[in-house]
Design a protein around this motif. Structure first.
Motif, PDB file in Angstrom:
ATOM      1  N   ASP A 151       0.829  -1.204   0.000  1.00  0.00           N
ATOM      2  CA  ASP A 151       0.000   0.000   0.000  1.00  0.00           C
ATOM      3  C   ASP A 151       0.869   1.261   0.000  1.00  0.00           C
ATOM      4  N   THR A 152       1.947   1.241   0.775  1.00  0.00           N
ATOM      5  CA  THR A 152       2.852   2.385   0.841  1.00  0.00           C
ATOM      6  C   THR A 152       3.540   2.618  -0.495  1.00  0.00           C
ATOM      7  N   VAL A 153       4.001   1.540  -1.121  1.00  0.00           N
ATOM      8  CA  VAL A 153       4.677   1.651  -2.413  1.00  0.00           C
ATOM      9  C   VAL A 153       3.727   2.206  -3.471  1.00  0.00           C
ATOM     10  N   ILE A 154       2.509   1.702  -3.502  1.00  0.00           N
ATOM     11  CA  ILE A 154       1.528   2.181  -4.481  1.00  0.00           C
ATOM     12  C   ILE A 154       1.175   3.641  -4.226  1.00  0.00           C
ATOM     13  N   ALA A 155       0.996   3.992  -2.958  1.00  0.00           N
ATOM     14  CA  ALA A 155       0.648   5.376  -2.613  1.00  0.00           C
ATOM     15  C   ALA A 155       1.753   6.346  -3.005  1.00  0.00           C
ATOM     16  N   GLY A 156       2.985   5.885  -2.980  1.00  0.00           N
ATOM     17  CA  GLY A 156       4.108   6.744  -3.345  1.00  0.00           C
ATOM     18  C   GLY A 156       4.251   6.953  -4.835  1.00  0.00           C
ATOM     19  N   GLY A 157       3.488   6.184  -5.642  1.00  0.00           N
ATOM     20  CA  GLY A 157       3.565   6.310  -7.092  1.00  0.00           C
ATOM     21  C   GLY A 157       4.482   5.262  -7.695  1.00  0.00           C
ATOM     22  N   LEU A 158       4.000   4.591  -8.732  1.00  0.00           N
ATOM     23  CA  LEU A 158       4.769   3.548  -9.398  1.00  0.00           C
ATOM     24  C   LEU A 158       5.460   4.149 -10.619  1.00  0.00           C
ATOM     25  N   THR A 159       6.755   4.363 -10.514  1.00  0.00           N
ATOM     26  CA  THR A 159       7.515   4.988 -11.596  1.00  0.00           C
ATOM     27  C   THR A 159       7.578   4.079 -12.819  1.00  0.00           C
ATOM     28  N   ARG A 160       7.367   4.658 -14.003  1.00  0.00           N
ATOM     29  CA  ARG A 160       7.506   3.908 -15.248  1.00  0.00           C
ATOM     30  C   ARG A 160       8.941   4.071 -15.745  1.00  0.00           C
ATOM     31  N   TYR A 161       9.712   2.977 -15.709  1.00  0.00           N
ATOM     32  CA  TYR A 161      11.094   3.013 -16.171  1.00  0.00           C
ATOM     33  C   TYR A 161      11.200   2.671 -17.652  1.00  0.00           C
ATOM     34  N   THR A 162      10.374   1.750 -18.110  1.00  0.00           N
ATOM     35  CA  THR A 162      10.340   1.363 -19.522  1.00  0.00           C
ATOM     36  C   THR A 162       8.886   1.171 -19.918  1.00  0.00           C
ATOM     37  N   ALA A 163       8.676   0.866 -21.195  1.00  0.00           N
ATOM     38  CA  ALA A 163       7.314   0.623 -21.663  1.00  0.00           C
ATOM     39  C   ALA A 163       6.703  -0.608 -21.012  1.00  0.00           C
ATOM     40  N   ALA A 164       7.554  -1.501 -20.491  1.00  0.00           N
ATOM     41  CA  ALA A 164       7.064  -2.752 -19.896  1.00  0.00           C
ATOM     42  C   ALA A 164       6.823  -2.658 -18.389  1.00  0.00           C
ATOM     43  N   THR A 165       7.195  -1.561 -17.759  1.00  0.00           N
ATOM     44  CA  THR A 165       7.018  -1.424 -16.314  1.00  0.00           C
ATOM     45  C   THR A 165       5.546  -1.500 -15.930  1.00  0.00           C
ATOM     46  N   ILE A 166       5.249  -2.272 -14.897  1.00  0.00           N
ATOM     47  CA  ILE A 166       3.879  -2.363 -14.396  1.00  0.00           C
ATOM     48  C   ILE A 166       3.612  -1.164 -13.483  1.00  0.00           C
ATOM     49  N   VAL A 167       2.711  -0.290 -13.913  1.00  0.00           N
ATOM     50  CA  VAL A 167       2.396   0.895 -13.116  1.00  0.00           C
ATOM     51  C   VAL A 167       0.936   0.927 -12.682  1.00  0.00           C
ATOM     52  N   ASP A 168       0.160  -0.053 -13.110  1.00  0.00           N
ATOM     53  CA  ASP A 168      -1.229  -0.147 -12.680  1.00  0.00           C
ATOM     54  C   ASP A 168      -1.296  -0.957 -11.386  1.00  0.00           C
ATOM     55  N   PRO A 169      -1.837  -0.420 -10.313  1.00  0.00           N
ATOM     56  CA  PRO A 169      -1.860  -1.132  -9.025  1.00  0.00           C
ATOM     57  C   PRO A 169      -2.518  -2.504  -9.091  1.00  0.00           C
ATOM     58  N   ASP A 170      -3.607  -2.638  -9.826  1.00  0.00           N
ATOM     59  CA  ASP A 170      -4.285  -3.932  -9.915  1.00  0.00           C
ATOM     60  C   ASP A 170      -3.428  -4.966 -10.640  1.00  0.00           C
ATOM     61  N   ARG A 171      -2.760  -4.537 -11.704  1.00  0.00           N
ATOM     62  CA  ARG A 171      -1.857  -5.452 -12.413  1.00  0.00           C
ATOM     63  C   ARG A 171      -0.696  -5.868 -11.525  1.00  0.00           C
ATOM     64  N   LEU A 172      -0.181  -4.922 -10.747  1.00  0.00           N
ATOM     65  CA  LEU A 172       0.926  -5.252  -9.848  1.00  0.00           C
ATOM     66  C   LEU A 172       0.476  -6.248  -8.790  1.00  0.00           C
ATOM     67  N   LYS A 173      -0.697  -6.056  -8.227  1.00  0.00           N
ATOM     68  CA  LYS A 173      -1.209  -6.997  -7.217  1.00  0.00           C
ATOM     69  C   LYS A 173      -1.380  -8.394  -7.809  1.00  0.00           C
ATOM     70  N   ALA A 174      -1.871  -8.466  -9.043  1.00  0.00           N
ATOM     71  CA  ALA A 174      -2.023  -9.769  -9.702  1.00  0.00           C
ATOM     72  C   ALA A 174      -0.668 -10.413  -9.955  1.00  0.00           C
ATOM     73  N   GLU A 175       0.307  -9.600 -10.347  1.00  0.00           N
ATOM     74  CA  GLU A 175       1.654 -10.109 -10.567  1.00  0.00           C
ATOM     75  C   GLU A 175       2.254 -10.654  -9.266  1.00  0.00           C
ATOM     76  N   LEU A 176       2.060  -9.960  -8.173  1.00  0.00           N
ATOM     77  CA  LEU A 176       2.614 -10.403  -6.897  1.00  0.00           C
ATOM     78  C   LEU A 176       1.923 -11.672  -6.395  1.00  0.00           C
ATOM     79  N   ALA A 177       0.649 -11.825  -6.709  1.00  0.00           N
ATOM     80  CA  ALA A 177      -0.053 -13.068  -6.357  1.00  0.00           C
ATOM     81  C   ALA A 177       0.571 -14.246  -7.098  1.00  0.00           C
ATOM     82  N   ARG A 178       0.957 -14.034  -8.359  1.00  0.00           N
ATOM     83  CA  ARG A 178       1.628 -15.103  -9.117  1.00  0.00           C
ATOM     84  C   ARG A 178       2.995 -15.417  -8.520  1.00  0.00           C
TER      85      ARG A 178
END
Length: 246
Positions: A151-178
């Protein structure tokens, strides 16, 4: 920030997280402190070799910080125990490996080993302290960390480093579940273009995740087959390391 010590530490952290040297104005903007305060504290830090200036009067971390970091690493049971394992991984696989831990809501690389006898290497070392969402090691620590950390990381903003960076919170949560389900994480050019990485958790004797070991290399070498084999090798190294950690 209640004390001068707080302000000095914030200034030092702003120098660490930047790429290259930083001007007085840039440091003041990054920290939110008045330029006069930043200048006064930097002068003290420079006298004691914690920061240094280049020919353009820009600032970077000084030799005293480097020396303290090296000393801390030498005395760390984690770093000491992991060193031979990292050396073996580099020797066997010819790719760059990292040992990382969480510091507050950031990924800190406490050790790095790089192959010396190959033609194609990673262009640059990552910042020792970085946002965790775009790297394989950072994803591991987020996946097995406290939910409040995410929650803290998401609240701080997800920096986009490349076109492939996951910056959508829901996508990141799904990725972490995997990651939690599979026991490992990958970064598919999400932190640096042209670089693939894989990481696994390192657990202490009690089973808590305390660190991550990762391997990264250019996409032309990091095939799916090699990524899978590296994942197995990293997991074996992590299992070897665990009994040494309280």
């Amino acid at each position: 920030m209640d004390t001068a010590i707080d302000k000095a530490l914030v200034i030092l952290e702003s120098l660490e997280t930047g790429r290259g040297n930083r001007s007085l104005a840039s440091i003041a903007a990054a920290t939110g402190l008045p330029k006069s305060t930043v200048h006064r504290i930097l002068a003290i830090l420079e006298r004691r070799a914690y920061v240094q200036q280049d020919a353009f009067k820009d600032y970077s971390l000084g030799p005293k910080i480097i020396a303290l970091g090296a000393f801390a690493g030498e005395r760390s049971p984690l770093v000491s125990a992991a060193g031979p394992l990292l050396d073996r991984l580099v020797r066997d696989w010819g790719e760059t490996v990292h040992l990382g831990i969480l510091v507050e809501d950031s990924l800190l690389y406490v050790d790095r080993r790089e192959p010396q006898d190959i033609a194609v290497r990673l262009v640059a070392a990552p910042s020792p302290l970085s946002q965790p969402h775009a790297s394989a090691g950072g994803k591991v620590l987020l996946a097995f960390g406290d939910e409040r950390l995410l929650d803290t990381v998401i609240a701080g903003g997800l920096t986009r480093y490349t076109a492939a960076t996951i910056v959508d919170p829901d996508r990141l949560k799904a990725e972490l579940a995997r990651v939690r389900e599979s026991g490992y994480a990958t970064s598919e050019q999400e932190r640096n273009e042209g670089v693939r990485a894989v990481a696994v958790p390192v657990r202490n004797r009690s089973g808590a995740v305390v660190a991550t070991i990762s391997a990264a290399g250019p996409t032309q070498r990091m095939t799916d087959e090699k990524l899978h084999s590296l994942r197995v090798a990293l997991a074996q190294a992590a299992a070897t390391l665990s009994p040494a950690l309280r």
